[in-house]
Scaffold this motif. Structure first.
Motif, short mmCIF file in Angstrom:
data_model
loop_
_atom_site.label_atom_id
_atom_site.label_comp_id
_atom_site.label_asym_id
_atom_site.label_seq_id
_atom_site.Cartn_x
_atom_site.Cartn_y
_atom_site.Cartn_z
N GLU A 1 8.07 2.77 4.82
CA GLU A 1 9.00 3.79 4.36
C GLU A 1 8.22 5.08 4.19
OE1 GLU A 1 10.79 2.33 0.78
OE2 GLU A 1 11.83 0.72 1.83
N GLU A 2 8.79 6.18 4.65
CA GLU A 2 8.07 7.46 4.60
C GLU A 2 9.05 8.60 4.40
OE1 GLU A 2 5.05 10.24 7.28
OE2 GLU A 2 5.65 8.28 8.04
N ASP A 3 8.61 9.59 3.64
CA ASP A 3 9.39 10.82 3.50
C ASP A 3 8.48 11.95 3.06
OD1 ASP A 3 11.58 12.47 3.68
OD2 ASP A 3 12.57 11.71 1.89
N ALA A 4 8.84 13.14 3.43
CA ALA A 4 8.14 14.34 2.99
C ALA A 4 8.37 14.53 1.50
CB ALA A 4 8.65 15.56 3.76
N VAL A 5 7.32 14.93 0.78
CA VAL A 5 7.45 15.16 -0.66
C VAL A 5 7.14 16.59 -1.07
CG1 VAL A 5 7.18 12.75 -1.36
CG2 VAL A 5 5.16 14.19 -1.10
N THR A 6 6.35 17.31 -0.26
CA THR A 6 6.06 18.71 -0.53
C THR A 6 5.88 19.45 0.79
OG1 THR A 6 3.67 18.46 -0.60
CG2 THR A 6 4.83 18.19 -2.69
N GLY A 7 5.96 20.77 0.71
CA GLY A 7 5.70 21.60 1.87
C GLY A 7 6.92 21.85 2.71
N LEU B 1 0.86 -1.18 0.00
CA LEU B 1 0.00 0.00 0.00
C LEU B 1 0.89 1.23 0.00
CD1 LEU B 1 -2.91 1.14 0.17
CD2 LEU B 1 -2.62 1.16 2.66
N ARG B 2 0.73 2.07 -1.04
CA ARG B 2 1.48 3.33 -1.12
C ARG B 2 0.47 4.46 -1.16
NH1 ARG B 2 3.93 6.53 -5.31
NH2 ARG B 2 3.19 5.02 -6.84
N VAL B 3 0.64 5.42 -0.23
CA VAL B 3 -0.30 6.52 -0.10
C VAL B 3 0.43 7.86 -0.05
CG1 VAL B 3 -2.00 5.11 1.15
CG2 VAL B 3 -0.34 6.46 2.44
N ARG B 4 -0.33 8.91 -0.34
CA ARG B 4 0.14 10.27 -0.12
C ARG B 4 -0.71 10.83 1.00
NH1 ARG B 4 2.37 14.89 -3.89
NH2 ARG B 4 3.76 13.14 -4.24
N ALA B 5 -0.05 11.12 2.13
CA ALA B 5 -0.73 11.66 3.31
C ALA B 5 -0.53 13.17 3.34
CB ALA B 5 -0.17 11.02 4.57
N ARG B 6 -1.63 13.88 3.51
CA ARG B 6 -1.58 15.33 3.57
C ARG B 6 -1.84 15.78 5.00
NH1 ARG B 6 -4.04 13.56 -0.90
NH2 ARG B 6 -3.20 14.24 -2.89
N ALA B 7 -1.08 16.77 5.42
CA ALA B 7 -1.27 17.38 6.75
C ALA B 7 -0.83 18.84 6.66
CB ALA B 7 -0.48 16.63 7.82
N TRP B 8 -1.56 19.59 5.83
CA TRP B 8 -1.20 21.00 5.66
C TRP B 8 -1.58 21.79 6.89
CZ3 TRP B 8 1.99 22.85 2.18
CH2 TRP B 8 2.30 22.03 1.09
N PRO B 9 -0.77 22.76 7.30
CA PRO B 9 0.28 23.41 6.53
C PRO B 9 1.64 22.72 6.61
CG PRO B 9 -0.01 24.57 8.58
CD PRO B 9 -1.03 23.46 8.55
N GLY B 10 1.72 21.56 7.21
CA GLY B 10 3.01 20.87 7.33
C GLY B 10 3.52 20.31 6.02
N GLY B 11 2.61 19.93 5.13
CA GLY B 11 3.03 19.40 3.83
C GLY B 11 2.41 18.05 3.55
#
Length: 144
Positions: free
Chosen positions: A105-111, A75-85
């Motif tokens: 495995e996890e890493d920030a991709v934006t923000g 399972l690969r997801v994009r988790a959003r938690a703005w304004p953090g990114g």
């Protein structure tokens, strides 16, 4: 990417059943505090979880979207938690006898999180995901 592994005393299908139940997300994901809605086709590609992060009364409503799914395996997801990114999270399940090795495995991709140097980003992600895998294991190992 920050990477953590845990051996779960459950089959890959049993672990997957937890991942596939979007309403359980805040029980095992550190930082998620409540669910508002789960798309009917979760965890298919494009499906979203509508969740809140933080602690009451400082809650932020956001979403997590499936980018890739292989039932019982990945399972690969994009988790959003703005304004953090936003972060990409990959969970892999691999049978190990009657148990399952779960890799996250996890890493920030934006923000703003992406601006933090990788070695400094990885430390809190690793701590957080040790607990995330612990919670996932507790649920999978005790589900009927």
């Amino acid at each position: 990417m920050s990477r953590n592994t845990r051996l779960v005393h459950a089959t890959p299908d049993e672990v997957w059943s937890v991942l596939a139940d979007g309403w359980l997300y805040p029980l095992w994901v550190v930082g998620a505090s409540r669910m508002r809605e789960v798309d009917d086709h979760w965890p298919e590609v494009g499906a979203q979880l509508h969740h809140s992060v933080g602690s009451w009364p400082l809650l932020i409503d956001d979403t997590t979207e499936v980018l890739e799914a292989v039932p019982g395996s990945l399972l690969r997801v994009r988790a959003r938690a703005w304004p953090g990114g936003e972060a990409e999270v990959l969970l892999r399940l691999e049978a190990s006898g009657p148990e399952t090795e779960v890799v996250i495995e996890e890493d920030a991709v934006t923000g703003p999180g992406r601006l933090v140097p990788k070695p400094l980003r990885d430390v809190p992600l690793a701590w957080r995901n040790v607990e995330t895998l612990r919670r996932l294991a507790y649920i999978a190992e005790r589900r009927e």
